[in-house]
Motif scaffolding. Structure first.
Motif, PDB file in Angstrom:
ATOM      1  N   ALA A   1       0.830  -1.208   0.000  1.00 52.94           N
ATOM      2  CA  ALA A   1       0.000   0.000   0.000  1.00 52.94           C
ATOM      3  C   ALA A   1       0.869   1.265   0.000  1.00 52.94           C
ATOM      4  CB  ALA A   1      -0.910   0.003   1.214  1.00 52.94           C
ATOM      5  N   SER A   2       1.803   1.354   0.941  1.00 47.98           N
ATOM      6  CA  SER A   2       2.567   2.599   1.099  1.00 47.98           C
ATOM      7  C   SER A   2       3.425   2.898  -0.130  1.00 47.98           C
ATOM      8  CB  SER A   2       3.478   2.524   2.323  1.00 47.98           C
ATOM      9  OG  SER A   2       2.712   2.364   3.481  1.00 47.98           O
ATOM     10  N   ASN A   3       3.931   1.859  -0.789  1.00 49.80           N
ATOM     11  CA  ASN A   3       4.808   2.125  -1.924  1.00 49.80           C
ATOM     12  C   ASN A   3       4.028   2.743  -3.101  1.00 49.80           C
ATOM     13  OD1 ASN A   3       7.451   2.144  -2.988  1.00 49.80           O
ATOM     14  ND2 ASN A   3       7.005   0.295  -4.153  1.00 49.80           N
ATOM     15  N   PRO A   4       3.002   2.070  -3.611  1.00 50.38           N
ATOM     16  CA  PRO A   4       2.283   2.693  -4.730  1.00 50.38           C
ATOM     17  C   PRO A   4       1.585   3.991  -4.339  1.00 50.38           C
ATOM     18  CG  PRO A   4       1.170   0.668  -4.045  1.00 50.38           C
ATOM     19  CD  PRO A   4       2.486   0.722  -3.326  1.00 50.38           C
ATOM     20  N   ALA A   5       1.040   4.062  -3.132  1.00 50.45           N
ATOM     21  CA  ALA A   5       0.319   5.287  -2.748  1.00 50.45           C
ATOM     22  C   ALA A   5       1.280   6.476  -2.724  1.00 50.45           C
ATOM     23  CB  ALA A   5      -0.341   5.107  -1.382  1.00 50.45           C
ATOM     24  N   ASN A   6       2.497   6.259  -2.218  1.00 48.58           N
ATOM     25  CA  ASN A   6       3.458   7.364  -2.176  1.00 48.58           C
ATOM     26  C   ASN A   6       3.973   7.716  -3.562  1.00 48.58           C
ATOM     27  OD1 ASN A   6       4.240   8.530   0.594  1.00 48.58           O
ATOM     28  ND2 ASN A   6       3.976   6.350   1.008  1.00 48.58           N
TER      29      ASN A   6
ATOM     30  N   VAL B   1       3.616  11.407  -5.223  1.00 51.85           N
ATOM     31  CA  VAL B   1       4.684  12.215  -5.834  1.00 51.85           C
ATOM     32  C   VAL B   1       4.329  12.544  -7.289  1.00 51.85           C
ATOM     33  CG1 VAL B   1       7.101  12.242  -6.576  1.00 51.85           C
ATOM     34  CG2 VAL B   1       6.507  11.279  -4.346  1.00 51.85           C
ATOM     35  N   ALA B   2       3.804  11.550  -8.006  1.00 55.34           N
ATOM     36  CA  ALA B   2       3.516  11.759  -9.432  1.00 55.34           C
ATOM     37  C   ALA B   2       2.357  12.727  -9.648  1.00 55.34           C
ATOM     38  CB  ALA B   2       3.198  10.416 -10.088  1.00 55.34           C
ATOM     39  N   GLY B   3       1.532  12.910  -8.631  1.00 56.93           N
ATOM     40  CA  GLY B   3       0.385  13.804  -8.782  1.00 56.93           C
ATOM     41  C   GLY B   3      -0.890  13.048  -9.107  1.00 56.93           C
ATOM     42  N   SER B   4      -0.769  11.749  -9.348  1.00 55.87           N
ATOM     43  CA  SER B   4      -1.946  10.992  -9.794  1.00 55.87           C
ATOM     44  C   SER B   4      -2.711  10.359  -8.636  1.00 55.87           C
ATOM     45  CB  SER B   4      -1.489   9.867 -10.743  1.00 55.87           C
ATOM     46  OG  SER B   4      -0.605   8.988 -10.058  1.00 55.87           O
ATOM     47  N   GLY B   5      -2.218  10.543  -7.400  1.00 55.31           N
ATOM     48  CA  GLY B   5      -2.779   9.812  -6.264  1.00 55.31           C
ATOM     49  C   GLY B   5      -3.762  10.612  -5.433  1.00 55.31           C
ATOM     50  N   ALA B   6      -4.116  10.017  -4.278  1.00 53.56           N
ATOM     51  CA  ALA B   6      -5.046  10.669  -3.359  1.00 53.56           C
ATOM     52  C   ALA B   6      -4.307  11.779  -2.621  1.00 53.56           C
ATOM     53  CB  ALA B   6      -5.581   9.646  -2.367  1.00 53.56           C
ATOM     54  N   ASP B   7      -4.943  12.923  -2.497  1.00 52.66           N
ATOM     55  CA  ASP B   7      -4.367  14.070  -1.776  1.00 52.66           C
ATOM     56  C   ASP B   7      -2.940  14.328  -2.257  1.00 52.66           C
ATOM     57  OD1 ASP B   7      -4.323  16.171  -0.092  1.00 52.66           O
ATOM     58  OD2 ASP B   7      -4.284  15.023   1.772  1.00 52.66           O
ATOM     59  N   ALA B   8      -2.741  14.176  -3.571  1.00 55.39           N
ATOM     60  CA  ALA B   8      -1.372  14.188  -4.109  1.00 55.39           C
ATOM     61  C   ALA B   8      -0.732  15.562  -4.028  1.00 55.39           C
ATOM     62  CB  ALA B   8      -1.387  13.707  -5.549  1.00 55.39           C
ATOM     63  N   SER B   9       0.576  15.502  -4.049  1.00 54.14           N
ATOM     64  CA  SER B   9       1.364  16.717  -4.140  1.00 54.14           C
ATOM     65  C   SER B   9       0.963  17.427  -5.444  1.00 54.14           C
ATOM     66  CB  SER B   9       2.810  16.237  -4.209  1.00 54.14           C
ATOM     67  OG  SER B   9       3.664  17.236  -4.587  1.00 54.14           O
TER      68      SER B   9
END
Ligand SMILES: Cc1cc2nc3c(=O)[nH]c(=O)nc-3n(C[C@H](O)[C@H](O)[C@H](O)COP(=O)(O)OP(=O)(O)OC[C@H]3O[C@@H](n4cnc5c(N)ncnc54)[C@H](O)[C@@H]3O)c2cc1C
Length: 490
Positions: free
Chosen positions: A397-402, A406-414
């Motif tokens: 979980a932590s690896n793909p979510a992070n 970083v990429a901007g494609s995730g939840a609450d992304a940077s």
């Protein structure tokens, strides 16, 4: 597997099926087995069930030692540990039959494939009149218990953590008393070496051995030392790769040698003295929970953009079908990044730290990941796969979510425009150059490579690609809403 039943009453025998919970303390499934009667431990290395993601090399190394330690810990309680390899949904009922156990207990898992395996195992066991019970042990909160006011999963961390941290968190459970194991002989199972978890051929694990002691006791000692020595300055020192400013508990949490309940309550005891540091640290445990909740609700987190708009981002992906003009550069860039030869000392230091120790500091993970996906324009999935293979804490979980964060494609992304500049990040977080100096001593001399790309130009290119993606998807959205599968190669 040769079968010979226990000499005690098999009707009282219970199997505790260990998975990502390789500990004897605070283990509800183990306690239930001990309370049932004669406990027998079981670990199945399942790399065969449909859809299971095979473990990476560093994870396999950790697992080998964690199983060795678990076997010793269980032996201290008089509990034998059976090891087996193969599809768990078949093997667990088979071994249960050979042992003559009347109950099987386990702690819950949250990946979709693992849940299917567990459901099938449960159905088979119950058909054979075996009692089955599962427990909450690796997350502070069950993912289905937390939802927004609208009843949907949280996509933003702050309200998620506000809701989660206001709920009660149970205290760690005791270790069972010695003497609760099955007294007789049990099926021999596989030898630990038969699982072939350690490197074959070239011994690349020397750095891992030097840096880690993958045991439950070592995890508990590290937790104690962290609370005592590191926590008082955690909020600021955690950002500094040149200091020992964070807990380094991630592999112990990943393998369940420590439970989040143990960490949470150890922290609670020191909150009064350092309330800010303790609350920043607690929120990192919150990120771990947030990642797992994301995976529970999005089983394809490691392969599909959480925000489908990013399916239109022109990530580079070096494969045979790529036009030759682009292919070699992407392949060479990816290899240089993996080997810590990008010409950017902070990125290279992180990648070398990762290769050598199986771990990388969080700040450097963010900088290095940002460099790969934004400056080099390479798909986040390739970085995620590299980390999966090389991290001792590689976590489903932590690896793909992070990476998606970083990429901007995730939840609450940077936000996408937040493109870390490895040079300014190094000045800020490694001000005396101690971290980069330790890992990249040749930086600055003529043998050290020039940066793979110009940071300003590649940043501008990434922002252009992002703008292009937004423009393309806003026009497509009008005619064809809801396209979601990731278009990148599988
Ligand atoms: C690209 C990328 C990939 C990552 N892959 C992983 C991974 O595979 N496994 C993993 O455990 N962490 C991963 N992280 C998160 C984070 O970098 C590590 O958890 C952290 O560096 C571990 O060091 P620590 O134990 O000293 O952390 P501490 O700062 O002491 O934090 C305490 C614990 O909180 C959890 N935690 C902290 N930060 C995060 C976070 N951002 N997301 C989820 N949990 C967090 C970890 O369990 C950690 O041990 C990744 C981060 C990035 C940017």
């Amino acid at each position: 597997m040769a079968s010979s039943h226990t000499d005690g009453n098999p009707a009282d025998t219970a199997i505790v099926w260990f998975r990502d919970d390789l500990r004897v303390a605070d283990n509800p499934a183990l306690l239930a087995a001990a309370a049932h009667g004669n406990a027998v431990g079981l670990y199945v290395l399942d790399q065969e069930s449909a859809g299971i993601r095979p473990l990476g090399g560093a994870a396999r190394w950790w697992l080998h030692h964690a199983l060795e330690d678990l076997r010793a810990g269980l032996a201290g309680l008089g509990i034998p540990l059976i090891l087996a390899r193969g599809p768990a949904a078949l093997l667990v009922p088979e071994i249960c039959d050979q042992v003559g156990a009347s109950a099987v207990f386990w702690n819950r898992r949250y990946g979709a494939v693992e849940r299917v395996v567990d459901t099938v195992a449960k159905q088979r066991l119950q058909r054979a009149d075996v009692q089955v019970e599962s427990f909450q042990a690796s997350l502070l909160h069950e993912p289905w218990r937390l939802a927004t006011g609208a009843g949907t999963p949280y996509r933003v961390f702050t309200p998620f953590w506000k809701a989660a941290s206001s709920l009660e968190i149970r205290y760690p459970l005791p270790t069972p008393a010695p003497g609760c194991g099955a007294p007789g002989r049990i099926p021999a199972g596989d030898a630990l070496d038969d699982l072939c978890l350690l490197p074959l051929g070239v011994d690349w694990a020397a750095g891992l051995r030097e840096h880690w002691s993958p045991s439950e006791g070592a995890g508990l000692s590290l937790l104690g030392a962290f609370i005592q020595d590191v926590l008082p300055d955690y909020a600021t020192a955690r950002e500094r790769p040149d200091l020992h400013g964070s807990s380094r508990l991630s592999p112990y949490l990943r393998w369940g040698q420590l439970s989040p309940f143990q960490v949470w309550h150890a922290l609670a005891g020191s909150r009064a003295g350092h309330p800010h540091d303790a609350s920043v640290f607690a929120s990192q445990l919150g990120w771990r929970e947030f990642c797992w909740h994301q995976l529970f609700h999005n089983p394809d987190l490691a392969v599909a953009n959480l925000r489908p708009v990013f399916n239109a981002y022109p990530w580079k992906w070096p494969d045979a079908s790529e036009p030759a003009a682009e292919g070699p550069d992407t392949r060479a860039h990816l290899a240089a990044w993996q080997q810590g030869m990008t010409g950017l000392p902070l990125v290279d230091a992180g990648q070398r730290e990762l290769w050598h120790t199986g771990w990388m500091h969080n700040r450097v993970r963010m900088v290095s990941a940002s460099f790969l996906v934004k400056n080099l324009g390479i798909h986040w999935r390739l970085g995620e796969q590299w980390f999966w293979d090389t991290l001792v804490d590689a976590d489903a979980a932590s690896n793909p979510a992070n990476w998606q964060w970083v990429a901007g494609s995730g939840a609450d992304a940077s936000p996408f425009f937040r493109i870390f500049n490895p040079e300014t990040q190094a000045k800020k977080f490694d001000p005396e150059g101690r971290y980069t100096g330790a890992w990249v001593p040749e930086a600055g001399n003529p043998h050290y490579p020039e940066p793979l790309v110009d940071l300003k130009e590649s940043r501008a290119l990434a922002l252009d690609s992002y703008a292009g993606m937004k423009a393309a998807t806003s026009s497509v959205a009008v005619s064809s809403p809801g396209r979601s599968p990731d278009s990148s190669p599988a």
